[in-house]
Scaffold this active site. Sequence first.
Site, PDB file in Angstrom:
ATOM      1  N   ASP A 258       0.852  -1.194   0.000  1.00 15.87           N
ATOM      2  CA  ASP A 258       0.000   0.000   0.000  1.00 15.87           C
ATOM      3  C   ASP A 258       0.879   1.232   0.000  1.00 15.87           C
ATOM      4  O   ASP A 258       1.970   1.233   0.569  1.00 15.87           O
ATOM      5  CB  ASP A 258      -0.866   0.045   1.273  1.00 15.87           C
ATOM      6  CG  ASP A 258      -1.730  -1.185   1.401  1.00 15.87           C
ATOM      7  OD1 ASP A 258      -2.158  -1.699   0.356  1.00 15.87           O
ATOM      8  OD2 ASP A 258      -1.963  -1.636   2.539  1.00 15.87           O
TER       9      ASP A 258
ATOM     10  N   GLU B  56       2.717  -3.444  10.139  1.00 21.73           N
ATOM     11  CA  GLU B  56       2.402  -3.347   8.722  1.00 21.73           C
ATOM     12  C   GLU B  56       3.466  -2.529   7.993  1.00 21.73           C
ATOM     13  O   GLU B  56       3.724  -2.725   6.822  1.00 21.73           O
ATOM     14  CB  GLU B  56       1.035  -2.671   8.514  1.00 21.73           C
ATOM     15  CG  GLU B  56       0.690  -2.568   7.045  1.00 21.73           C
ATOM     16  CD  GLU B  56      -0.631  -1.897   6.749  1.00 21.73           C
ATOM     17  OE1 GLU B  56      -1.034  -1.024   7.526  1.00 21.73           O
ATOM     18  OE2 GLU B  56      -1.237  -2.249   5.729  1.00 21.73           O
ATOM     19  N   GLU B  57       4.088  -1.605   8.709  1.00 23.69           N
ATOM     20  CA  GLU B  57       5.001  -0.664   8.072  1.00 23.69           C
ATOM     21  C   GLU B  57       6.432  -1.167   7.966  1.00 23.69           C
ATOM     22  O   GLU B  57       7.289  -0.444   7.464  1.00 23.69           O
ATOM     23  CB  GLU B  57       4.972   0.674   8.817  1.00 23.69           C
ATOM     24  CG  GLU B  57       3.595   1.307   8.941  1.00 23.69           C
ATOM     25  CD  GLU B  57       2.887   1.518   7.602  1.00 23.69           C
ATOM     26  OE1 GLU B  57       3.572   1.763   6.593  1.00 23.69           O
ATOM     27  OE2 GLU B  57       1.652   1.405   7.569  1.00 23.69           O
TER      28      GLU B  57
ATOM     29  N   ASP C  19      -1.103  -2.795  13.369  1.00 24.32           N
ATOM     30  CA  ASP C  19      -1.307  -1.941  12.192  1.00 24.32           C
ATOM     31  C   ASP C  19      -1.474  -0.537  12.783  1.00 24.32           C
ATOM     32  O   ASP C  19      -2.528  -0.209  13.329  1.00 24.32           O
ATOM     33  CB  ASP C  19      -2.568  -2.373  11.424  1.00 24.32           C
ATOM     34  CG  ASP C  19      -2.754  -1.528  10.165  1.00 24.32           C
ATOM     35  OD1 ASP C  19      -2.051  -0.508  10.025  1.00 24.32           O
ATOM     36  OD2 ASP C  19      -3.607  -1.878   9.323  1.00 24.32           O
TER      37      ASP C  19
ATOM     38  N   LEU D  97      -1.835   2.487  11.714  1.00 27.55           N
ATOM     39  CA  LEU D  97      -2.925   3.352  11.245  1.00 27.55           C
ATOM     40  C   LEU D  97      -3.620   2.660  10.077  1.00 27.55           C
ATOM     41  O   LEU D  97      -3.089   2.615   8.962  1.00 27.55           O
ATOM     42  CB  LEU D  97      -2.376   4.718  10.821  1.00 27.55           C
ATOM     43  CG  LEU D  97      -3.337   5.894  11.039  1.00 27.55           C
ATOM     44  CD1 LEU D  97      -3.864   5.941  12.461  1.00 27.55           C
ATOM     45  CD2 LEU D  97      -2.660   7.192  10.700  1.00 27.55           C
TER      46      LEU D  97
HETATM   47  P1  FDP Z   1      -6.693   0.863   3.594  1.00 25.41           P
HETATM   48  O1  FDP Z   1      -6.248   0.133   2.372  1.00 25.41           O
HETATM   49  O2  FDP Z   1      -7.274   2.221   3.289  1.00 25.41           O
HETATM   50  O3  FDP Z   1      -5.643   0.899   4.680  1.00 25.41           O
HETATM   51  O4  FDP Z   1      -6.547  -2.464   5.845  1.00 25.41           O
HETATM   52  C1  FDP Z   1      -6.783  -2.115   4.607  1.00 25.41           C
HETATM   53  C2  FDP Z   1      -8.057  -1.345   4.353  1.00 25.41           C
HETATM   54  O5  FDP Z   1      -7.916   0.039   4.231  1.00 25.41           O
HETATM   55  C3  FDP Z   1      -9.193  -1.552   5.382  1.00 25.41           C
HETATM   56  O6  FDP Z   1      -9.120  -0.693   6.477  1.00 25.41           O
HETATM   57  C4  FDP Z   1     -10.413  -1.336   4.552  1.00 25.41           C
HETATM   58  O7  FDP Z   1     -11.557  -1.955   5.076  1.00 25.41           O
HETATM   59  C5  FDP Z   1     -10.003  -1.916   3.229  1.00 25.41           C
HETATM   60  O8  FDP Z   1      -8.588  -1.888   3.170  1.00 25.41           O
HETATM   61  C6  FDP Z   1     -10.529  -1.109   2.068  1.00 25.41           C
HETATM   62  O9  FDP Z   1     -10.116  -1.725   0.884  1.00 25.41           O
HETATM   63  P2  FDP Z   1     -10.861  -1.416  -0.496  1.00 25.41           P
HETATM   64  O10 FDP Z   1     -10.563   0.008  -0.805  1.00 25.41           O
HETATM   65  O11 FDP Z   1     -10.231  -2.362  -1.456  1.00 25.41           O
HETATM   66  O12 FDP Z   1     -12.306  -1.686  -0.278  1.00 25.41           O
END
Ligand code: FDP
Length: 332
Positions: A75, A104-105, A123, A125
Site C-alpha cells: 500500500d 504493517e510498516e 497496524d 494506522l
Molecule cells: P486501507 O487500504 O485504506 O488501509 O486495511 C486495509 C483497508 O484500508 C481496510 O481498512 C479497509 O476496510 C479496506 O482496506 C478497504 O479496501 P478497499 O478500498 O479495497 O475496499
Amino acid sequence: MQNIRVEESRIAQPIGATLDRFIKNNQDHFQYASGELSQLLRDIALASKVVNREVNKAGLIDIMGSLGSQNMAGDSQQKLDVLANIRFTRALMKGGEACALISEEAESYVDLNNEGRYVIAIDPLDGSSNIDVNVSIGTIFSIYRRKSPVGKPIQDIDILQKGSEQVAAGYILYGSSTMLVYTTGFGVNGFTYEPSLGEYFLSHPNMRMPEDGKIYSINAGLANSFSESVKQYVQYCKDQKYTARYIGSLVADFHRNLLKGGIYIYPATAKDPNGKLRLMYECNALAFIAEQAGGKASTGHERVLDIEPRNLHERVPFYVGSKKMVEKAEQL
Ligand code: FDP
C-alpha cells in the site's frame, strides 16, 4: 441559572473508571505476571493519545498525504502511517515489556528487548486511504507471550503464532470520538477518550455483538470479481433488505457492526486471491474481539484464529461480525 443547570447535569453524569484503574482492577484475571501486560496496555494507550493528537491536527500541519513510498503490504505509505508507526514503536521500546514488534510498516519484525516477554503485532494506522478526507481511521494490535526463553534472542516460534494464542488484542478508533476497545480474553470493554482530561474512561462495559444483524459491509465495486458464493451472499443480503454500509476503514466498519450487529467481508478477489487484509495485524485481533463479544470470524472456510501463519504479511479472506450472519455466509 441556565448555566448552573447545565453544570449540575454534567456533575450528575456517571463517569466510568479510567482505563488505568480498570486495567489495575482486572489484572488478576490474567494468568501470567499481570503487571507486565497492564504496562503494555498502558504504553499502547499512551501512544494512541499522541497519534490521536496528530490525527486531529492533520488538516493544519503538513502531515497529510502520501510519502511516495509503499509499505510491505504494497500500500502507498501516508505520512501519518509512518508517524503512527514511530509513536507506537517508541512507546513499546521505552516500556521494555515487548521483545518484538511486527508492524504493517516494516518488512521484518523489530527486535525490541530480549528481556521482554511479549510480542506485539500492530497496524499503526488502518484505513489510510481515509486519512486525507477526515473519515474515521484506526489502530489494531495483538499481544502474544513469547515462547522462547526470556533473555535470549527471539525466534520464529515467538513471531509466527496462531491468533488463538493471543493474550490480548484491541483497537483504537479515531472517529467522531476516539475509543479504545480491548480484550484480554475475559470479555470486551470499550473506553472513550476525554481530550480535555487526557484520559480514557470506561464507556462500553462488557460489549456484546448482536447475534444477528441487518448491516453488510463489502466493497461492492469489486462485485464482478467475487466468487459465485460471495455474489450469492450479497444477493441474499439484498433479498433480505439488509442495509449496506461500507466506510472502507476496517476498524470503523467493525466497530459499527460490533455495536449494531452486522457482517464485514473482504473476500478473495481476482486482484487479491487471498483477500486483501493481513492476518497477523488486522484479522487476528478483530477475530479475537469478535469471538469474545459473541461474534464470529472466518475465512469463509475456517476459523481465523486457527490459522498457522506462514509469514508476517500473509493475507486471508475475512468474514467477521454477528455469529448468524457469518454462519450464513459460510453456508453459501
Ligand atoms: P486501507 O487500504 O485504506 O488501509 O486495511 C486495509 C483497508 O484500508 C481496510 O481498512 C479497509 O476496510 C479496506 O482496506 C478497504 O479496501 P478497499 O478500498 O479495497 O475496499
